[in-house]
Design a protein around this motif. Structure first.
Motif, PDB file in Angstrom:
ATOM      1  N   MET A   1      29.643  22.902  19.080  1.00 55.23           N
ATOM      2  CA  MET A   1      30.210  21.838  19.907  1.00 55.23           C
ATOM      3  C   MET A   1      30.993  22.439  21.073  1.00 55.23           C
ATOM      4  SD  MET A   1      32.767  18.689  18.814  1.00 55.23           S
ATOM      5  CE  MET A   1      31.479  17.654  18.111  1.00 55.23           C
ATOM      6  N   ILE A   2      30.936  21.763  22.214  1.00 58.73           N
ATOM      7  CA  ILE A   2      31.685  22.183  23.394  1.00 58.73           C
ATOM      8  C   ILE A   2      33.178  22.214  23.065  1.00 58.73           C
ATOM      9  CG2 ILE A   2      32.294  21.548  25.758  1.00 58.73           C
ATOM     10  CD1 ILE A   2      29.423  22.531  25.389  1.00 58.73           C
ATOM     11  N   LYS A   3      33.871  23.233  23.588  1.00 57.83           N
ATOM     12  CA  LYS A   3      35.301  23.376  23.330  1.00 57.83           C
ATOM     13  C   LYS A   3      36.060  23.238  24.653  1.00 57.83           C
ATOM     14  CE  LYS A   3      38.288  26.244  20.381  1.00 57.83           C
ATOM     15  NZ  LYS A   3      38.265  25.376  19.206  1.00 57.83           N
ATOM     16  N   LEU A   4      36.938  22.235  24.732  1.00 57.02           N
ATOM     17  CA  LEU A   4      37.681  21.944  25.950  1.00 57.02           C
ATOM     18  C   LEU A   4      39.179  22.144  25.738  1.00 57.02           C
ATOM     19  CD1 LEU A   4      36.019  18.575  27.086  1.00 57.02           C
ATOM     20  CD2 LEU A   4      35.347  20.894  27.700  1.00 57.02           C
ATOM     21  N   LEU A   5      39.843  22.625  26.783  1.00 57.88           N
ATOM     22  CA  LEU A   5      41.302  22.708  26.793  1.00 57.88           C
ATOM     23  C   LEU A   5      41.818  21.633  27.732  1.00 57.88           C
ATOM     24  CD1 LEU A   5      44.020  24.048  26.129  1.00 57.88           C
ATOM     25  CD2 LEU A   5      43.590  25.650  28.006  1.00 57.88           C
ATOM     26  N   LEU A   6      42.651  20.736  27.217  1.00 64.20           N
ATOM     27  CA  LEU A   6      43.222  19.636  27.993  1.00 64.20           C
ATOM     28  C   LEU A   6      44.707  19.902  28.197  1.00 64.20           C
ATOM     29  CD1 LEU A   6      43.231  16.803  29.256  1.00 64.20           C
ATOM     30  CD2 LEU A   6      43.381  15.854  26.917  1.00 64.20           C
ATOM     31  N   VAL A   7      45.089  20.163  29.457  1.00 68.91           N
ATOM     32  CA  VAL A   7      46.490  20.449  29.796  1.00 68.91           C
ATOM     33  C   VAL A   7      47.020  19.262  30.586  1.00 68.91           C
ATOM     34  CG1 VAL A   7      48.090  22.152  30.725  1.00 68.91           C
ATOM     35  CG2 VAL A   7      45.799  22.877  30.005  1.00 68.91           C
ATOM     36  N   GLU A   8      47.695  18.356  29.896  1.00 62.65           N
ATOM     37  CA  GLU A   8      48.145  17.088  30.483  1.00 62.65           C
ATOM     38  C   GLU A   8      49.434  16.655  29.789  1.00 62.65           C
ATOM     39  OE1 GLU A   8      49.077  14.114  32.287  1.00 62.65           O
ATOM     40  OE2 GLU A   8      47.047  14.597  32.979  1.00 62.65           O
ATOM     41  N   ASP A   9      50.512  16.426  30.566  1.00 62.26           N
ATOM     42  CA  ASP A   9      51.800  16.100  29.953  1.00 62.26           C
ATOM     43  C   ASP A   9      51.981  14.608  29.693  1.00 62.26           C
ATOM     44  OD1 ASP A   9      51.996  15.594  32.713  1.00 62.26           O
ATOM     45  OD2 ASP A   9      54.171  15.792  32.662  1.00 62.26           O
ATOM     46  N   ASP A  10      51.092  13.775  30.224  1.00 59.59           N
ATOM     47  CA  ASP A  10      51.146  12.341  29.949  1.00 59.59           C
ATOM     48  C   ASP A  10      50.477  12.091  28.595  1.00 59.59           C
ATOM     49  OD1 ASP A  10      50.467   9.588  29.748  1.00 59.59           O
ATOM     50  OD2 ASP A  10      50.541   9.368  31.922  1.00 59.59           O
ATOM     51  N   LEU A  11      51.280  11.833  27.588  1.00 57.78           N
ATOM     52  CA  LEU A  11      50.771  11.711  26.215  1.00 57.78           C
ATOM     53  C   LEU A  11      49.726  10.615  26.086  1.00 57.78           C
ATOM     54  CD1 LEU A  11      50.901  12.605  23.250  1.00 57.78           C
ATOM     55  CD2 LEU A  11      52.791  10.989  22.931  1.00 57.78           C
ATOM     56  N   SER A  12      49.967   9.481  26.725  1.00 57.45           N
ATOM     57  CA  SER A  12      49.035   8.364  26.629  1.00 57.45           C
ATOM     58  C   SER A  12      47.677   8.723  27.223  1.00 57.45           C
ATOM     59  CB  SER A  12      49.615   7.138  27.340  1.00 57.45           C
ATOM     60  OG  SER A  12      48.698   6.061  27.310  1.00 57.45           O
ATOM     61  N   LEU A  13      47.693   9.325  28.416  1.00 59.63           N
ATOM     62  CA  LEU A  13      46.434   9.718  29.053  1.00 59.63           C
ATOM     63  C   LEU A  13      45.742  10.815  28.260  1.00 59.63           C
ATOM     64  CD1 LEU A  13      44.387   9.642  31.339  1.00 59.63           C
ATOM     65  CD2 LEU A  13      45.873  11.185  32.645  1.00 59.63           C
ATOM     66  N   SER A  14      46.521  11.785  27.795  1.00 55.81           N
ATOM     67  CA  SER A  14      45.947  12.873  27.010  1.00 55.81           C
ATOM     68  C   SER A  14      45.237  12.339  25.770  1.00 55.81           C
ATOM     69  CB  SER A  14      47.040  13.872  26.607  1.00 55.81           C
ATOM     70  OG  SER A  14      46.501  14.930  25.841  1.00 55.81           O
ATOM     71  N   ASN A  15      45.892  11.414  25.076  1.00 59.18           N
ATOM     72  CA  ASN A  15      45.293  10.851  23.858  1.00 59.18           C
ATOM     73  C   ASN A  15      44.058  10.010  24.175  1.00 59.18           C
ATOM     74  OD1 ASN A  15      47.149  12.029  22.142  1.00 59.18           O
ATOM     75  ND2 ASN A  15      48.498  10.251  22.094  1.00 59.18           N
ATOM     76  N   SER A  16      44.070   9.318  25.311  1.00 54.00           N
ATOM     77  CA  SER A  16      42.903   8.516  25.709  1.00 54.00           C
ATOM     78  C   SER A  16      41.699   9.421  25.976  1.00 54.00           C
ATOM     79  CB  SER A  16      43.216   7.697  26.964  1.00 54.00           C
ATOM     80  OG  SER A  16      44.189   6.712  26.694  1.00 54.00           O
ATOM     81  N   ILE A  17      41.952  10.527  26.681  1.00 57.89           N
ATOM     82  CA  ILE A  17      40.872  11.484  26.956  1.00 57.89           C
ATOM     83  C   ILE A  17      40.378  12.109  25.666  1.00 57.89           C
ATOM     84  CG2 ILE A  17      40.326  13.692  28.057  1.00 57.89           C
ATOM     85  CD1 ILE A  17      42.298  12.914  30.282  1.00 57.89           C
ATOM     86  N   PHE A  18      41.309  12.497  24.803  1.00 57.12           N
ATOM     87  CA  PHE A  18      40.954  13.107  23.512  1.00 57.12           C
ATOM     88  C   PHE A  18      40.057  12.165  22.708  1.00 57.12           C
ATOM     89  CE2 PHE A  18      41.587  13.772  18.993  1.00 57.12           C
ATOM     90  CZ  PHE A  18      41.502  15.154  18.864  1.00 57.12           C
ATOM     91  N   ASP A  19      40.452  10.909  22.593  1.00 58.35           N
ATOM     92  CA  ASP A  19      39.679   9.942  21.807  1.00 58.35           C
ATOM     93  C   ASP A  19      38.303   9.697  22.413  1.00 58.35           C
ATOM     94  OD1 ASP A  19      41.796   9.678  20.045  1.00 58.35           O
ATOM     95  OD2 ASP A  19      42.599   7.865  21.006  1.00 58.35           O
ATOM     96  N   PHE A  20      38.242   9.624  23.737  1.00 57.23           N
ATOM     97  CA  PHE A  20      36.972   9.333  24.410  1.00 57.23           C
ATOM     98  C   PHE A  20      35.972  10.471  24.256  1.00 57.23           C
ATOM     99  CE2 PHE A  20      34.175   9.172  28.137  1.00 57.23           C
ATOM    100  CZ  PHE A  20      33.693   7.869  28.028  1.00 57.23           C
ATOM    101  N   LEU A  21      36.472  11.702  24.276  1.00 54.20           N
ATOM    102  CA  LEU A  21      35.593  12.874  24.222  1.00 54.20           C
ATOM    103  C   LEU A  21      35.380  13.405  22.807  1.00 54.20           C
ATOM    104  CD1 LEU A  21      36.924  14.891  27.303  1.00 54.20           C
ATOM    105  CD2 LEU A  21      34.909  13.411  27.206  1.00 54.20           C
ATOM    106  N   ASP A  22      35.953  12.745  21.827  1.00 57.10           N
ATOM    107  CA  ASP A  22      35.966  13.275  20.462  1.00 57.10           C
ATOM    108  C   ASP A  22      34.575  13.528  19.886  1.00 57.10           C
ATOM    109  OD1 ASP A  22      37.384  14.059  18.055  1.00 57.10           O
ATOM    110  OD2 ASP A  22      36.649  12.189  17.161  1.00 57.10           O
ATOM    111  N   ASP A  23      33.603  12.679  20.202  1.00 59.56           N
ATOM    112  CA  ASP A  23      32.257  12.864  19.651  1.00 59.56           C
ATOM    113  C   ASP A  23      31.413  13.808  20.493  1.00 59.56           C
ATOM    114  OD1 ASP A  23      31.971  11.231  21.851  1.00 59.56           O
ATOM    115  OD2 ASP A  23      30.513   9.881  20.923  1.00 59.56           O
ATOM    116  N   PHE A  24      31.965  14.285  21.605  1.00 57.28           N
ATOM    117  CA  PHE A  24      31.235  15.145  22.532  1.00 57.28           C
ATOM    118  C   PHE A  24      31.756  16.576  22.517  1.00 57.28           C
ATOM    119  CE2 PHE A  24      31.545  16.926  26.912  1.00 57.28           C
ATOM    120  CZ  PHE A  24      30.205  17.198  27.128  1.00 57.28           C
ATOM    121  N   ALA A  25      33.047  16.723  22.274  1.00 60.02           N
ATOM    122  CA  ALA A  25      33.668  18.043  22.393  1.00 60.02           C
ATOM    123  C   ALA A  25      34.836  18.197  21.424  1.00 60.02           C
ATOM    124  CB  ALA A  25      34.156  18.264  23.820  1.00 60.02           C
TER     125      ALA A  25
END
Length: 224
Positions: A1-25
């Protein structure tokens, strides 16, 4: 699986991105520039999603230090800054793409896929190498049309080698990528699994071209 590093201090946005990409990366979340730089230096990530307005170190500083240290991992900048000067500065420092907030998560995923394709890390489902064909959708490995069973981490390790041809992969980097920082096992497991793969593919181009670099790690020469 693709491995991504997400560097984002906005917790809400970070979690939204994490949840959206969860089945992809496989997404690692960090929330400040210092930790982002530390994680990125490990070299285990396929792509970095980097905010600019970060605590500790801003995104420009992180990107500048990464490129100065020879880390070539693709970087997609995410920021509310819209000015051409900011975008130009980001590209000058070595950014690969730029996405202005707010953005659609679907567009973010498309940008990620485009960057990964460009860097050879995302090739839809099939990877080929000499007489070897690997289908990442079904986790199957074929040699001259005949299936070779690759179990669990064997398959993950094989794919990692195929996605990083002509790149020196230190054992520590392989361990962190395949087994993870928090694994209970030891780094010696890398040699065990490389040995397993070599036995299964000993008469193939892959088996001949996977080289051990003493006291360092491994390198898979290209099939040409």
């Amino acid at each position: 699986m693709i491995k991504l590093l997400l560097v984002e201090d906005d917790l809400s946005l970070s979690n939204s991105i994490f949840d959206f990409l969860d089945d992809f990366a496989d997404v690692m979340q960090v929330f400040d520039g210092e930790e982002g730089l530390y994680e990125a230096e490990s070299g285990v990530y396929d792509l970095i999603l980097l905010d600019l307005m970060l605590p500790e170190k801003n995104g420009f500083q992180v990107l500048k230090e990464l490129r100065e240290k020879g880390i070539t991992t693709p970087v997609l900048i995410m920021t509310a800054k819209e000015g051409l000067d900011d975008k130009g500065h980001g590209f000058e420092l070595g950014a690969d793409d730029y996405l202005t907030k707010p953005f659609y998560l679907e567009e973010l995923k498309m940008r990620i896929q485009a960057l990964l394709k460009r860097s050879g890390k995302f090739n839809e489902n099939n990877l080929t190498y000499g007489e070897l064909t690997v289908d990442t959708a079904t986790n199957t490995t074929m040699v001259n049309g005949k299936e070779v069973e690759m179990l669990g981490k064997e398959f993950d390790l094989l794919v990692y080698f195929l996605q990083n041809q002509n790149v020196i992969l230190p054992k520590s980097q392989i361990f962190d990528r395949i087994w993870g920082f928090d694994s209970d096992t030891t780094i010696s497991v890398v040699e065990v699994y490389v040995s397993k793969i070599r036995k299964k593919l000993k008469d193939t181009t892959f088996g001949k071209n996977l080289q051990t670099l003493r006291s360092v790690g491994y390198i898979l020469k290209d099939a040409n």
